[in-house]
Design a protein around this motif. Structure first.
Motif: not given
Length: 670
Positions: A377-382, A385-386, A388-389, A418
């Protein structure tokens, strides 16, 4: 009546029925074994009415009755002789009745006698079974008394060597335990419990002391004897626990600690453990090989003593290595741990022991402490998120983003970065391979959705950025599958190339949307230029301008957006030609409408001037000459403009265009 006559009777009835009157059903159906009334009616109602069926059934019944009468009349003699042949049968039956009754009574007496004997035998057998059980109990109690006395004498005398004494006592004690377990509920055994417990304490204390001494001194003979005694007593788990407490625990206490971890790191700490274990476990491992002919094969010191102790020490002294808050450190710790487990499995030496290790509760508990879902989950957000940003400002360039795939937009570069990041060695973990593969496909799908949403974006767009996005999409469709296979196939044993190729190909679904947007924007800009077409008549009506020889400047401005954003863009060549052809067709149609409107207005002006000429005869010649000249100049200018536009389109590779042919025909008319 003979059997042959009985078989002929139905045939006679059927033949008679056929001679008299045909019926609406098959009479043979009544002679079939599977005949069913409901089925018969259901089948015949479909073809005939109930009235006709009723009449045929009545006719068939009458025929049967008459046939039966004929049959009785034909065989009347047989019916009469039937009663004559039965005379005297009742007397014969009465003669047989008395002997049969006598035989039945004799059989009943014999059966009762046999049942009585069976009952007596069953009672005797039950008594014998009870006596046998009591004998066994008595024998067990006597054996308990005898063995207890014998063991106590051995312990008290101790004339022979201590090692041999332990083995003899263990052998006798094993037999004693057998009888005690069978009769433990009896008062005699309960009274003997203190004496038996004294023997157990003596044996256990001496055995543990001897086993520890053998471990300290690496005495093979003592260890072999102790292990044999443990096997005899059925206390294998006790020996493994003693080994863990005496050898493994002190060793691991020295090697596992926070200070040791900070000094050499987790990988170094695991390495020191693996290097120290062979010397500490070599002797017991050699004595307890899982060979069929080895009487000590039931011991498993590596799985039941060594590994649980190591896991317990690691969990209690360095619990922070399981924290997933720092994904980079967690990934390193997990990889180091898996490497350690692989090294420990090699030390086990046998396939059976490795399988047993993986099924051991301590192994499963140790693996479960690694929070792999949280790490993902942390890697997914990282990673997600990159992307998406970047998609929030997809056309803002970031110099830190680089990739192996040729891209012109930062959003496309970020997608490749990514996707590659998912399979970096400092990110991927083997148990999460399927999740990172799914994330890879989701990233591509998210990029595809973003492409399709570009035209509806509230952000002000430049056509050049949209064209660059389409160029990147074309590159990604062809290059991204190879890039993913390059980084992912080493981690995926059966790499699903077709799935990746299909997902990347879905990017092409955005092409029509982007094409419609670009063409609409180009033609929208050109339409504003077309308004200048209405000014052409004003340039030549009632002026002294010469006959035009060059196209007007608005024609170049008309094709400028198409040339700049499409023809001279970074789009693939076949896309350029396709889009130029579509835009040219639309522009030609709009240009046709504008020129047609000019010519209609010109024709109305000519008609008005003609009427004025008839009113002013003195100026007729001059007026006619001026109008004709102006008309010719206007038409000539329009013709030059259209020809120049065709030349511009031909330079862009548009050789044929139906709408343009129609436009050329319009300006060529007189």
């Amino acid at each position: 009546m003979t059997e042959e006559q009985r078989q002929e009777s139905p045939q006679l009835i059927l033949s008679k029925l056929k001679r008299e009157r045909p019926v609406c059903f098959r009479p043979e159906e009544f002679f079939e074994e599977s005949f069913d009334v409901d089925t018969f009616l259901a089948l015949n109602r479909k073809s005939f009415t109930l009235d006709s069926l009723k009449k045929d059934l009545e006719s068939y019944s009458n025929t049967i009755q008459s046939s039966l009468v004929e049959l009785i009349n034909r065989d009347y003699a047989d019916f009469v002789n039937l009663s004559t042949n039965l005379v005297g049968v009742d007397q014969a039956i009465l003669k047989l009745e008395a002997p049969l009754i006598s035989i039945h009574a004799d059989i009943s007496i014999i059966r009762a006698s046999i049942a009585t004997e069976i009952q007596l035998i069953s009672e005797k057998l039950e008594q014998r079974s009870t006596i046998r059980n009591k004998q066994e109990i008595l024998h067990g109690l006597l054996s308990i008394e005898k063995l207890t006395n014998k063991i106590e004498q051995l312990i008290d005398n101790q004339n022979e060597g201590k090692e041999n004494l332990f083995e003899r006592v263990a052998s006798e004690y094993s037999q004693l335990q057998f009888y005690v377990n069978k009769n433990e509920s009896l008062p005699f055994v309960q009274n003997m419990s203190p004496r038996i417990q004294r023997i157990s304490d003596y044996l256990e204390g001496g055995l543990h002391k001897s086993f520890k001494s053998g471990l300290r001194n690496n005495d093979k003979n003592i260890l072999t004897q102790c292990l044999r005694i443990f096997t005899t007593l059925g206390r294998v788990d006790q020996s493994e626990q003693l080994f863990a407490e005496s050898i493994v625990s002190p060793l691991i206490d020295q090697l596992v600690s926070k200070d040791q971890l900070s000094l050499v790191g987790l990988d170094g700490m695991y390495t020191s453990i693996l290097e120290s274990l062979p010397s500490a476990t070599a002797l017991v491992m050699s004595l307890t090989t899982p060979n069929k002919d080895n009487e000590l094969r039931s011991f498993d010191f590596m799985n039941n003593a060594t590994f649980p102790t190591i896991v317990s020490k690691i969990c209690s002294k360095t619990p922070f290595i399981f924290a997933a808050g720092d994904p980079n450190q967690f990934q390193k710790s997990y990889k180091a741990t898996m490497k350690f487990i692989s090294g420990f499995e090699e030390l086990c030496g046998y396939k059976e022991r490795v399988i047993a290790l993986r099924q051991h509760p301590s192994y499963k508990n140790f693996i479960s402490k690694w929070s792999l879902p949280i790490y993902f989950q942390i890697r997914l957000q990282e990673i997600g998120g990159s992307l998406e940003h970047q998609l929030l400002s997809p056309f803002t360039y970031n110099s830190d983003v680089t990739s192996d795939v040729t891209c012109q937009l930062p959003a496309s570069e970020m997608l490749v970065t990514c996707v590659t990041r998912c399979w970096d060695e400092d990110v991927i973990l083997e148990p999460l391979t399927h999740r990172f593969f799914k994330l890879t496909l989701q990233l591509i799908r998210r990029y595809t959705v973003w492409l399709t949403e570009i035209p509806s974006s509230s952000e002000e767009l430049e056509l050049g950025d949209v064209c660059r996005a389409l160029r990147d999409a074309h590159n990604l469709v062809h290059q991204l599958p190879e890039q993913i296979e390059k980084v992912a196939s080493p981690h995926v044993p059966q790499y699903p190339a077709s799935v990746v190729l299909s997902t990347c190909s879905d990017v092409t679904s955005s092409f029509p949307v982007l094409a419609d947007y670009v063409i609409a924007e180009v033609t929208k800009t050109s339409e504003k230029v077309l308004e200048q077409t209405q000014a052409v008549p004003r340039l030549y009506r009632r002026t002294n301008r010469e006959m035009p020889t060059e196209p007007l400047g608005y024609v170049s401005a008309l094709t400028e957006p198409l040339e700049r954003h499409v023809f001279d863009s970074c789009l693939p060549e076949h896309v350029q030609k396709e889009w130029c052809a579509l835009a040219a067709s639309i522009l030609a149609e709009r240009y046709h409408d504008a020129v047609s409107e000019v010519l209609v207005s010109l024709r109305k002006t000519e008609d008005s001037l003609a009427m004025l000429k008839r009113g002013r005869k003195s100026a007729a010649t001059v007026s006619t000459s001026v109008v004709a000249t102006d008309e010719e100049k206007i038409r000539c200018q329009l013709r030059l403009d259209v020809q120049f536009l065709r030349t511009k389109f031909e330079k862009m590779g548009i050789a044929e265009c139906e709408a343009f042919d129609k436009l050329s025909g319009l300006v060529a008319k007189r």
